[in-house]
Design a protein around this motif. Structure first.
Motif, PDB file in Angstrom:
ATOM      1  N   MET A   1      -3.513  29.465  56.157  1.00 21.86           N
ATOM      2  CA  MET A   1      -4.853  29.276  56.694  1.00 21.86           C
ATOM      3  C   MET A   1      -5.892  29.642  55.638  1.00 21.86           C
ATOM      4  SD  MET A   1      -4.644  30.609  60.662  1.00 21.86           S
ATOM      5  CE  MET A   1      -4.259  32.310  60.223  1.00 21.86           C
ATOM      6  N   ASN A   2      -7.081  29.068  55.762  1.00 20.23           N
ATOM      7  CA  ASN A   2      -8.164  29.379  54.845  1.00 20.23           C
ATOM      8  C   ASN A   2      -8.558  30.854  54.973  1.00 20.23           C
ATOM      9  OD1 ASN A   2      -8.074  26.674  54.319  1.00 20.23           O
ATOM     10  ND2 ASN A   2      -9.990  26.174  55.342  1.00 20.23           N
ATOM     11  N   HIS A   3      -9.198  31.341  53.936  1.00 20.95           N
ATOM     12  CA  HIS A   3      -9.621  32.738  53.890  1.00 20.95           C
ATOM     13  C   HIS A   3     -10.705  33.020  54.936  1.00 20.95           C
ATOM     14  CE1 HIS A   3     -10.702  36.635  52.336  1.00 20.95           C
ATOM     15  NE2 HIS A   3     -11.949  36.252  52.120  1.00 20.95           N
ATOM     16  N   VAL A   4     -10.587  34.163  55.601  1.00 16.34           N
ATOM     17  CA  VAL A   4     -11.621  34.608  56.525  1.00 16.34           C
ATOM     18  C   VAL A   4     -12.505  35.606  55.782  1.00 16.34           C
ATOM     19  CG1 VAL A   4     -12.125  35.787  58.685  1.00 16.34           C
ATOM     20  CG2 VAL A   4     -10.154  34.247  58.535  1.00 16.34           C
ATOM     21  N   ALA A   5     -13.735  35.200  55.478  1.00 18.05           N
ATOM     22  CA  ALA A   5     -14.662  36.073  54.745  1.00 18.05           C
ATOM     23  C   ALA A   5     -15.298  37.098  55.668  1.00 18.05           C
ATOM     24  CB  ALA A   5     -15.730  35.240  54.056  1.00 18.05           C
TER      25      ALA A   5
ATOM     26  N   PHE B   1      -8.086  41.330  69.836  1.00 16.76           N
ATOM     27  CA  PHE B   1      -8.216  42.303  68.754  1.00 16.76           C
ATOM     28  C   PHE B   1      -7.765  43.657  69.266  1.00 16.76           C
ATOM     29  CE2 PHE B   1     -12.240  41.977  70.931  1.00 16.76           C
ATOM     30  CZ  PHE B   1     -12.805  43.238  70.947  1.00 16.76           C
ATOM     31  N   GLY B   2      -7.096  44.422  68.379  1.00 15.89           N
ATOM     32  CA  GLY B   2      -6.407  45.628  68.810  1.00 15.89           C
ATOM     33  C   GLY B   2      -7.111  46.918  68.445  1.00 15.89           C
ATOM     34  N   TRP B   3      -6.540  48.010  68.916  1.00 10.41           N
ATOM     35  CA  TRP B   3      -7.158  49.324  68.798  1.00 10.41           C
ATOM     36  C   TRP B   3      -7.230  49.813  67.362  1.00 10.41           C
ATOM     37  CZ3 TRP B   3      -5.133  53.492  66.422  1.00 10.41           C
ATOM     38  CH2 TRP B   3      -3.767  53.495  66.165  1.00 10.41           C
ATOM     39  N   ASN B   4      -6.244  49.448  66.518  1.00 11.53           N
ATOM     40  CA  ASN B   4      -6.174  50.041  65.181  1.00 11.53           C
ATOM     41  C   ASN B   4      -7.333  49.629  64.281  1.00 11.53           C
ATOM     42  OD1 ASN B   4      -4.996  47.374  65.134  1.00 11.53           O
ATOM     43  ND2 ASN B   4      -4.205  47.837  63.095  1.00 11.53           N
ATOM     44  N   LEU B   5      -8.098  48.621  64.689  1.00 11.26           N
ATOM     45  CA  LEU B   5      -9.291  48.245  63.933  1.00 11.26           C
ATOM     46  C   LEU B   5     -10.345  49.350  63.993  1.00 11.26           C
ATOM     47  CD1 LEU B   5      -9.519  44.587  65.260  1.00 11.26           C
ATOM     48  CD2 LEU B   5      -8.783  45.281  62.977  1.00 11.26           C
ATOM     49  N   PHE B   6     -10.140  50.317  64.907  1.00 14.51           N
ATOM     50  CA  PHE B   6     -11.117  51.382  65.103  1.00 14.51           C
ATOM     51  C   PHE B   6     -10.511  52.757  64.823  1.00 14.51           C
ATOM     52  CE2 PHE B   6     -11.847  47.874  68.124  1.00 14.51           C
ATOM     53  CZ  PHE B   6     -13.025  47.378  67.590  1.00 14.51           C
ATOM     54  N   GLU B   7      -9.484  52.780  63.981  1.00 16.74           N
ATOM     55  CA  GLU B   7      -8.862  54.052  63.593  1.00 16.74           C
ATOM     56  C   GLU B   7      -9.927  54.998  63.035  1.00 16.74           C
ATOM     57  OE1 GLU B   7      -6.809  56.877  63.463  1.00 16.74           O
ATOM     58  OE2 GLU B   7      -5.255  55.339  63.432  1.00 16.74           O
TER      59      GLU B   7
ATOM     60  N   SER C   1     -15.487  42.460  56.942  1.00 22.01           N
ATOM     61  CA  SER C   1     -15.402  41.631  55.742  1.00 22.01           C
ATOM     62  C   SER C   1     -13.942  41.480  55.331  1.00 22.01           C
ATOM     63  CB  SER C   1     -16.198  42.260  54.598  1.00 22.01           C
ATOM     64  OG  SER C   1     -17.571  42.348  54.922  1.00 22.01           O
ATOM     65  N   ASN C   2     -13.548  40.248  55.050  1.00 21.80           N
ATOM     66  CA  ASN C   2     -12.186  39.926  54.609  1.00 21.80           C
ATOM     67  C   ASN C   2     -11.113  40.500  55.534  1.00 21.80           C
ATOM     68  OD1 ASN C   2     -13.245  38.706  52.161  1.00 21.80           O
ATOM     69  ND2 ASN C   2     -13.593  40.803  51.436  1.00 21.80           N
ATOM     70  N   PRO C   3     -11.252  40.312  56.843  1.00 21.15           N
ATOM     71  CA  PRO C   3     -10.264  40.891  57.763  1.00 21.15           C
ATOM     72  C   PRO C   3      -8.962  40.093  57.740  1.00 21.15           C
ATOM     73  CG  PRO C   3     -11.779  39.519  58.994  1.00 21.15           C
ATOM     74  CD  PRO C   3     -12.271  39.524  57.571  1.00 21.15           C
ATOM     75  N   PRO C   4      -7.822  40.774  57.767  1.00 21.44           N
ATOM     76  CA  PRO C   4      -6.557  40.048  57.922  1.00 21.44           C
ATOM     77  C   PRO C   4      -6.483  39.442  59.315  1.00 21.44           C
ATOM     78  CG  PRO C   4      -6.190  42.408  58.056  1.00 21.44           C
ATOM     79  CD  PRO C   4      -7.623  42.226  57.676  1.00 21.44           C
ATOM     80  N   LEU C   5      -6.035  38.205  59.398  1.00 23.78           N
ATOM     81  CA  LEU C   5      -5.991  37.518  60.692  1.00 23.78           C
ATOM     82  C   LEU C   5      -4.683  36.738  60.793  1.00 23.78           C
ATOM     83  CD1 LEU C   5      -8.910  35.705  62.443  1.00 23.78           C
ATOM     84  CD2 LEU C   5      -6.731  34.538  62.236  1.00 23.78           C
ATOM     85  N   GLY C   6      -3.973  36.959  61.900  1.00 22.41           N
ATOM     86  CA  GLY C   6      -2.721  36.259  62.133  1.00 22.41           C
ATOM     87  C   GLY C   6      -2.781  35.444  63.410  1.00 22.41           C
TER      88      GLY C   6
ATOM     89  N   SER D   1      -3.511  47.900  73.667  1.00 23.68           N
ATOM     90  CA  SER D   1      -2.065  47.982  73.418  1.00 23.68           C
ATOM     91  C   SER D   1      -1.633  46.968  72.360  1.00 23.68           C
ATOM     92  CB  SER D   1      -1.289  47.735  74.724  1.00 23.68           C
ATOM     93  OG  SER D   1      -1.490  46.409  75.192  1.00 23.68           O
ATOM     94  N   ALA D   2      -2.591  46.493  71.554  1.00 20.85           N
ATOM     95  CA  ALA D   2      -2.290  45.504  70.515  1.00 20.85           C
ATOM     96  C   ALA D   2      -2.885  45.965  69.187  1.00 20.85           C
ATOM     97  CB  ALA D   2      -2.841  44.128  70.912  1.00 20.85           C
ATOM     98  N   PHE D   3      -2.608  45.177  68.140  1.00 21.91           N
ATOM     99  CA  PHE D   3      -3.037  45.534  66.797  1.00 21.91           C
ATOM    100  C   PHE D   3      -3.748  44.357  66.130  1.00 21.91           C
ATOM    101  CE2 PHE D   3       0.885  47.724  67.864  1.00 21.91           C
ATOM    102  CZ  PHE D   3       0.569  49.057  67.613  1.00 21.91           C
ATOM    103  N   ASP D   4      -4.698  44.682  65.246  1.00 21.88           N
ATOM    104  CA  ASP D   4      -5.295  43.701  64.338  1.00 21.88           C
ATOM    105  C   ASP D   4      -6.023  42.570  65.074  1.00 21.88           C
ATOM    106  OD1 ASP D   4      -4.151  45.179  62.208  1.00 21.88           O
ATOM    107  OD2 ASP D   4      -2.254  44.107  62.479  1.00 21.88           O
ATOM    108  N   PHE D   5      -6.373  41.530  64.313  1.00 14.77           N
ATOM    109  CA  PHE D   5      -6.963  40.309  64.863  1.00 14.77           C
ATOM    110  C   PHE D   5      -5.870  39.250  64.979  1.00 14.77           C
ATOM    111  CE2 PHE D   5     -10.738  42.134  62.677  1.00 14.77           C
ATOM    112  CZ  PHE D   5     -11.605  42.183  63.754  1.00 14.77           C
ATOM    113  N   ARG D   6      -5.806  38.600  66.141  1.00 16.55           N
ATOM    114  CA  ARG D   6      -4.830  37.532  66.352  1.00 16.55           C
ATOM    115  C   ARG D   6      -5.498  36.375  67.092  1.00 16.55           C
ATOM    116  NH1 ARG D   6      -2.500  39.970  63.114  1.00 16.55           N
ATOM    117  NH2 ARG D   6      -0.420  40.897  63.146  1.00 16.55           N
ATOM    118  N   LEU D   7      -5.237  35.150  66.630  1.00 19.72           N
ATOM    119  CA  LEU D   7      -5.717  33.947  67.302  1.00 19.72           C
ATOM    120  C   LEU D   7      -4.534  33.109  67.756  1.00 19.72           C
ATOM    121  CD1 LEU D   7      -8.605  32.693  64.956  1.00 19.72           C
ATOM    122  CD2 LEU D   7      -8.806  34.023  67.059  1.00 19.72           C
ATOM    123  N   THR D   8      -4.706  32.392  68.857  1.00 23.71           N
ATOM    124  CA  THR D   8      -3.668  31.449  69.250  1.00 23.71           C
ATOM    125  C   THR D   8      -3.660  30.293  68.249  1.00 23.71           C
ATOM    126  OG1 THR D   8      -5.123  30.102  70.648  1.00 23.71           O
ATOM    127  CG2 THR D   8      -4.040  32.001  71.681  1.00 23.71           C
TER     128      THR D   8
END
Length: 395
Positions: free
Chosen positions: A187-191, A219-225, A201-206, A151-158
């Motif tokens: 934040m620094n780039h995530v390679a 990590f959310g479902w849309n990463l597997f669209e 590779s180069n995933p957007p991370l919030g 029920s979430a989207f993308d990559f997210r870290l606390t």
């Protein structure tokens, strides 16, 4: 040297002017309202001349729909279908060109898609709080605990995990040392980000303030669209399929719907000879079993006098009190599978999603091996070894 510098600029200019002229609408304020299909958000968008293009992703649907941008003085209406992209310009105060792009949440079909099935395998553990916990490695060095949330989207870290467990703020030494406040927008780039044998590779991370208990992120479902996500609790594996799996013995299929891009499944309560059917978001990040939206409870005349397990009083920022009640629902059916005596939380106010929807938490969902088909929009369920375990609220 000057000629070498000018060549790429001239090439870029020739490509730009070769394109059809972009539609232009006007604005004097940065705030923009957006109607996405039937849903109007009056505070959906802020114009940003520095971002080129500024991308708006329309809510996920396989149907053709209209998306309308409303500025304070103008508007534009765009037809959106799966795979579509539309560019236009918002001229702010007669001088700032805001290049804007509307894209479908469903990308164009990959015509070069490999005909050979490829599976990525990601081991997980099921925590005592029902979280699907995966070891994630960022840039080959930082290891974190992230949970899968359908029920979430993308990559997210606390923010705490970013500060204490990664090198993503290494360019802000004073922040790392606690002398200044971190700027999480820099934040620094995530390679690379790796889970199991799956590498992004180069995933957007919030960042986020909300994760499952004791997790560093989610990590959310849309990463597997466009793929199939198999959650196998018997083997404790997430398997990402590039094409629908063929061995479906014991699984029962139902259609998966989407509301504001959140996937949901239909479920039905059976109580005192009556049935109550609704839409349920699959919240695999929740430790609970079932959470009912207050508006749906009211509309359905859902019985609220069921056996009470517990109640608690919550206060909002204004000091207003709300009573949260957890009751026992005697019967619930999902994909033709019946469940009995399920702890059910009755929300006293609007749910966190911001629109009427119920939730199935992982205390219920973990009882089924699941295949979430994000290519054809189906959910497959099969009872597993956890079917008979006690619910957390009943323990």
């Amino acid at each position: 040297m000057k000629k070498l510098v000018l060549l790429p600029l001239l090439f870029f200019a020739s490509v730009l002017f070769a394109q059809p002229k972009l539609p232009v609408i006007k604005a004097t304020l940065k705030s923009v309202a957006i109607r996405d299909g039937d849903y109007l958000d009056k505070n959906a968008w802020n114009l940003s001349p520095k971002v080129r293009p500024d991308i708006f992703t329309a809510d996920r649907t396989r149907k053709t729909k209209w998306v309308t941008f409303y500025t304070d003085i103008d508007s534009i209406r765009v037809k959106v279908r799966p795979g579509s992209v539309f560019d236009f310009v918002v001229l702010l105060n007669g001088k700032d060109s805001c290049y804007t792009r509307i894209v479908s949440a469903i990308p164009p079909k990959d015509l070069a898609k490999n005909s050979v099935a490829v599976n990525d395998t990601i081991p997980f553990t099921l925590t005592s709080f029902n979280a699907i916990c995966v070891q994630a490695v960022i840039n080959g060095t930082d290891t974190l605990k992230m949970h899968f949330d359908a029920s979430a989207f993308d990559f997210r870290l606390t923010r705490d995990a970013v500060l204490k467990k990664t090198k993503l703020l290494s360019d802000q030494p004073d922040a790392v040392a606690g002398k200044t406040a971190p700027d999480y927008n820099k934040m620094n780039h995530v390679a690379t980000l790796q889970m199991g044998n799956k590498v992004w590779s180069n995933p957007p991370l919030g960042t986020t303030k909300l994760t499952a208990h004791d997790m560093d992120g989610r990590f959310g479902w849309n990463l597997f669209e466009g793929k199939q996500v198999e959650i196998d609790y018997d083997r404790m594996l997430l398997i990402i399929h590039s094409s629908p799996p063929k061995d479906l013995k014991g699984y029962v299929r139902s259609k998966m719907g989407f509301a504001r891009s959140f996937p949901y499944i239909k479920g039905t309560f059976a109580i005192a000879g009556k049935k109550y059917t609704g839409n349920f978001m699959m919240d695999t990040g929740s430790e609970g079993a079932i959470i009912l939206d207050s508006a749906w409870v009211s509309e359905q005349n859902f019985p609220i006098d069921l056996k009470l397990i517990r109640s608690s009083i919550l206060r909002d920022p204004r000091g207003v009190k709300y009573e949260t009640r957890t009751v026992i629902s005697p019967g619930f059916n999902i994909n033709s599978f019946g469940l009995a005596n399920i702890p059910t939380l009755l929300l006293p106010a609007k749910n966190p999603a911001g629109f009427p929807i119920n939730f199935l938490g992982n205390d219920l969902l973990k009882r089924f091996n699941m295949i979430l088909d994000f290519e054809n929009d189906y959910v497959y369920l099969k009872p597993n070894k956890l079917m008979g375990v006690k619910y957390r609220e009943s323990s």
